[in-house]
Design a protein around this motif. Sequence first.
Motif: not given
Length: 233
Positions: A206-222
């Motif tokens: 579950r933590v592993a898939f959460g990492l993907g979501a976190f990276l997506g959030l950073v990219i969304l800001f960029l």
Amino acid sequence: MTHPSATRAAPGGAIEPDAAVGGVIETDVSARLDRLPWGRFHTLVVLALGITWVLDGLEVTLAGALAGALKASPTLQFSNAEIGLATSSYLAGAVLGAVGFGWLTDRLGRKKLFFITLAVYLAATAATGLSWSLWSFCLFRFLTGAGIGGEYTAINSTIQELIPARARGWTDLVINGSFWLGAVLGAGTSLVVLDPALFGPDLGWRVAFGLGAFLGLVILFLRTWIPESPRWL
């Protein structure tokens, strides 16, 4: 290409509105974009948009690395056939997402779609980490794939339209090759999240898939400063 506010350079160097011939406004905006020298703007475009392939490499690698954890999960307890079904769900989503979002990107614009597709990916991969059954996991993996597939079409078209003509070839090679950076990141992540000393059998994946979501959030800001493609406009 037509645009009501298009301009062109007059023979003396001044900027004047493009001439309308037969009701069609002729513009050299596309040619100007092709001739631009490489600048900081192009580098930021590549970083903000091309990182999609890093996400795909991360997702594909995690899907394989976490297979054992999904079978050992007290909640999911997947069989080998169910692991295959979940993998197929992701691939089906990627294909249908590329077709569907590709159709939309020509109608709604590049900028809107690379926000929508990334938001779909972000929400779906976060939801994958909260899955409670086979069908919920497959549904969220399908939506994750759809977001990634949509990213392919929206981002490819945007990069082709913003990058100078002479740099498009090597730019595409670099961006598509970044898939393997995601694969390395996914492999390294799996070593940490699958360590039983750090995470329990129903928490690490579950933590592993959460990492993907976190990276997506950073990219969304960029991506908030990326403009709409002048060619599409």
